[in-house]
Design a protein around this motif. Structure first.
Motif, mmCIF file in Angstrom:
data_model
loop_
_atom_site.group_PDB
_atom_site.id
_atom_site.type_symbol
_atom_site.label_atom_id
_atom_site.label_comp_id
_atom_site.label_asym_id
_atom_site.label_seq_id
_atom_site.Cartn_x
_atom_site.Cartn_y
_atom_site.Cartn_z
ATOM 1 N N HIS A 82 0.830 -1.203 0.000
ATOM 2 C CA HIS A 82 0.000 0.000 0.000
ATOM 3 C C HIS A 82 0.866 1.254 0.000
ATOM 4 C CE1 HIS A 82 -2.354 3.202 2.073
ATOM 5 N NE2 HIS A 82 -3.263 2.809 1.210
ATOM 6 N N ASP A 83 1.949 1.238 0.802
ATOM 7 C CA ASP A 83 2.841 2.396 0.862
ATOM 8 C C ASP A 83 3.569 2.610 -0.459
ATOM 9 O OD1 ASP A 83 2.120 2.918 3.445
ATOM 10 O OD2 ASP A 83 3.850 1.923 4.339
ATOM 11 N N PHE A 84 3.923 1.515 -1.139
ATOM 12 C CA PHE A 84 4.608 1.629 -2.422
ATOM 13 C C PHE A 84 3.696 2.254 -3.485
ATOM 14 C CE2 PHE A 84 7.447 -2.229 -1.284
ATOM 15 C CZ PHE A 84 8.195 -1.407 -0.442
ATOM 16 N N ILE A 85 2.424 1.877 -3.457
ATOM 17 C CA ILE A 85 1.458 2.451 -4.401
ATOM 18 C C ILE A 85 1.318 3.954 -4.160
ATOM 19 C CG2 ILE A 85 -0.965 2.488 -5.105
ATOM 20 C CD1 ILE A 85 -1.044 -0.517 -4.545
ATOM 21 N N ILE A 86 1.255 4.343 -2.879
ATOM 22 C CA ILE A 86 1.175 5.761 -2.536
ATOM 23 C C ILE A 86 2.424 6.491 -3.013
ATOM 24 C CG2 ILE A 86 1.216 7.401 -0.614
ATOM 25 C CD1 ILE A 86 -0.655 5.581 0.902
ATOM 26 N N ALA A 87 3.592 5.851 -2.853
ATOM 27 C CA ALA A 87 4.845 6.464 -3.292
ATOM 28 C C ALA A 87 4.837 6.709 -4.796
ATOM 29 C CB ALA A 87 6.030 5.564 -2.908
ATOM 30 N N ILE A 88 4.354 5.740 -5.552
ATOM 31 C CA ILE A 88 4.282 5.892 -7.004
ATOM 32 C C ILE A 88 3.307 6.994 -7.381
ATOM 33 C CG2 ILE A 88 3.603 4.773 -9.158
ATOM 34 C CD1 ILE A 88 4.602 2.141 -7.959
ATOM 35 N N HIS A 142 -3.278 14.458 1.874
ATOM 36 C CA HIS A 142 -4.387 14.544 2.822
ATOM 37 C C HIS A 142 -5.469 13.515 2.480
ATOM 38 C CE1 HIS A 142 -6.911 16.582 5.818
ATOM 39 N NE2 HIS A 142 -7.910 16.466 4.964
ATOM 40 N N LEU A 143 -5.777 13.405 1.195
ATOM 41 C CA LEU A 143 -6.798 12.444 0.767
ATOM 42 C C LEU A 143 -6.349 11.001 0.980
ATOM 43 C CD1 LEU A 143 -8.180 13.986 -2.567
ATOM 44 C CD2 LEU A 143 -9.359 13.808 -0.370
ATOM 45 N N LEU A 144 -5.047 10.737 0.793
ATOM 46 C CA LEU A 144 -4.519 9.378 0.924
ATOM 47 C C LEU A 144 -4.145 9.030 2.363
ATOM 48 C CD1 LEU A 144 -2.202 9.348 -2.235
ATOM 49 C CD2 LEU A 144 -4.347 8.081 -1.948
ATOM 50 N N GLY A 145 -4.260 10.009 3.252
ATOM 51 C CA GLY A 145 -3.895 9.764 4.644
ATOM 52 C C GLY A 145 -2.394 9.651 4.841
ATOM 53 N N PHE A 146 -1.625 10.210 3.919
ATOM 54 C CA PHE A 146 -0.160 10.141 3.979
ATOM 55 C C PHE A 146 0.354 11.491 4.454
ATOM 56 C CE2 PHE A 146 4.103 10.067 1.842
ATOM 57 C CZ PHE A 146 4.605 8.970 2.524
ATOM 58 N N GLU A 147 0.411 11.666 5.754
ATOM 59 C CA GLU A 147 0.786 12.943 6.356
ATOM 60 C C GLU A 147 1.739 12.706 7.518
ATOM 61 O OE1 GLU A 147 -2.875 15.922 5.826
ATOM 62 O OE2 GLU A 147 -3.473 14.102 6.898
ATOM 63 N N GLY A 148 2.269 13.769 8.069
ATOM 64 C CA GLY A 148 3.209 13.647 9.169
ATOM 65 C C GLY A 148 4.625 13.985 8.734
ATOM 66 N N GLU A 149 5.590 13.858 9.647
ATOM 67 C CA GLU A 149 6.968 14.238 9.378
ATOM 68 C C GLU A 149 7.611 13.365 8.304
ATOM 69 O OE1 GLU A 149 8.516 16.789 10.395
ATOM 70 O OE2 GLU A 149 7.009 17.509 11.790
ATOM 71 N N SER A 150 7.368 12.048 8.368
ATOM 72 C CA SER A 150 7.941 11.150 7.366
ATOM 73 C C SER A 150 7.404 11.465 5.977
ATOM 74 C CB SER A 150 7.631 9.692 7.725
ATOM 75 O OG SER A 150 8.194 8.812 6.774
ATOM 76 N N ALA A 151 6.101 11.761 5.893
ATOM 77 C CA ALA A 151 5.485 12.100 4.611
ATOM 78 C C ALA A 151 6.061 13.410 4.074
ATOM 79 C CB ALA A 151 3.976 12.211 4.768
ATOM 80 N N ALA A 152 6.284 14.373 4.965
ATOM 81 C CA ALA A 152 6.846 15.659 4.549
ATOM 82 C C ALA A 152 8.261 15.472 3.997
ATOM 83 C CB ALA A 152 6.863 16.626 5.729
ATOM 84 N N THR A 153 9.040 14.600 4.643
ATOM 85 C CA THR A 153 10.392 14.306 4.168
ATOM 86 C C THR A 153 10.352 13.607 2.822
ATOM 87 O OG1 THR A 153 11.129 14.060 6.466
ATOM 88 C CG2 THR A 153 12.576 13.197 4.750
ATOM 89 N N PHE A 154 9.406 12.695 2.653
ATOM 90 C CA PHE A 154 9.242 11.994 1.379
ATOM 91 C C PHE A 154 8.981 12.992 0.249
ATOM 92 C CE2 PHE A 154 6.205 10.345 -1.744
ATOM 93 C CZ PHE A 154 6.905 9.268 -2.257
#
Length: 266
Positions: free
Chosen positions: A2-8, A33-45
C-alpha cells in the motif's frame, strides 16, 4: 505494498505538476491529505521526490547549464545581452532571502489544505491578469531577458513560497507582466528551477535529517524514480503546450481543482 502504491502515485503527481503552473506542493498536500499520507515522514518523502524532478530538468537543460558554468569560470558572465550567471542570481536571491526569513512561519501556517486552496485561487487570478495584460514584448527568448526583468521575475517567485501559488505560475506571470514572451518566461523558469529547488531541497532535507532512515529508503527511491521519469515527459510536453495554450487555461484548471477539493475536504 500500500505504501509503495502511494509512493508511485505521489511521485507521478510531483513529476506532472512541478513544472506546470498549477502548484506541485499544493497537489502533494491535497493528495497526501486524501490518501492519509501525512506527518513528518510524509513531509520528508515529498522533499526527496522533488529531487527527482530537479534531476529531470538538469538533464534536459544540461548543455545550457554547462555553458553558464563555462561563462562563470571564464569571467564572461557579465554580458547583459546573453543569459548569464547574473541573470540567474538576480532571479534566485529574492525568494531565498524571504524563505530564510520566514521558513518557520511558512511551514507551520501555510502547509495545509485551506492555505493551498487560497493559493490556487489567488495564483490563478494573477495568471489571468498576466495573460490578458497588454505589454510590449521585449524578450522573445531567454537571451533577450534583461537584468531588470530577471530581478522582477525573482520578486514574483517569492509568491511561490505560499503553497498553491506555483513557482512556475508566479514566474511566468511575472515574465509576461515585465515584457517577456510566454515561451521565454517558461524557458527561464525551467532554467532557474534547478538551483532554486536544489538549494531549497538541501535545506529542507537538512532540517528533516532525523526522518531520513534506512527503513524508508525503498519508499523514497520509488517516489524519486517515478517523479524523475514523469517530470522528463512533463517538461517536454509543457514546452510544446506553452506555445499554443494561454496561461489562463491553467488558471481555470486551478479554480476547478480548488472547487473540487473544497467539496471533498471542507
Amino acid at each position: 505494498m500500500h505504501d509503495f502504491i502511494i509512493a508511485i502515485l505521489l511521485g507521478v503527481v510531483e513529476g506532472l505538476t512541478e513544472f506546470l503552473p498549477v502548484s506541485s506542493t499544493g497537489h502533494l498536500i491535497l493528495a497526501g491529505h486524501l490518501l492519509g499520507f501525512e506527518g513528518e515522514s510524509a513531509a520528508t518523502f515529498k522533499i526527496v521526490i522533488q529531487l527527482g524532478a530537479v534531476m529531470a530538468v538538469f538533464i534536459l537543460y544540461r548543455r545550457r547549464y554547462v555553458s553558464l558554468l563555462k561563462d562563470l569560470l571564464t569571467f564572461s558572465f557579465s554580458n547583459p545581452n546573453k543569459l548569464n550567471a547574473i541573470h540567474m542570481l538576480l532571479a534566485m536571491i529574492p525568494a531565498l532571502i524571504v524563505y530564510l526569513l520566514l521558513k518557520d512561519v511558512i511551514k507551520h501556517h501555510l502547509f495545509g489544505p485551506a492555505p493551498v486552496l487560497i493559493g490556487l485561487i489567488i495564483g490563478g487570478i494573477l495568471m489571468i491578469v498576466a495573460a490578458r495584460a497588454r505589454r510590449k514584448v521585449t524578450a522573445e527568448n531567454t537571451d533577450d531577458i534583461t537584468y531588470k526583468q530577471a530581478l522582477g521575475i525573482g520578486l514574483f517567485q517569492c509568491f511561490a513560497l505560499w503553497p498553491g501559488f506555483s513557482r512556475s505560475g508566479s514566474t511566468i506571470s511575472g515574465g509576461l507582466l515585465l515584457g517577456t514572451s510566454q515561451k521565454a518566461a517558461a524557458d527561464f523558469t525551467f532554467l532557474i528551477s534547478v538551483p532554486v529547488m536544489l538549494g531549497a531541497t538541501v535545506l529542507d532535507m537538512y532540517d528533516s535529517r532525523q526522518h531520513l532512515t534506512s527503513d524508508d529508503l525503498v519508499l523514497f527511491l520509488i517516489g524519486f524514480i517515478a517523479a524523475f521519469i514523469v517530470a522528463m515527459i512533463a517538461v517536454v510536453t509543457f514546452l510544446n503546450l506553452i506555445k499554443r495554450l494561454k496561461l489562463e487555461w491553467f488558471a481555470f484548471y486551478r479554480f476547478a481543482l480548488a472547487a473540487l477539493f473544497y467539496l471533498l475536504l471542507m
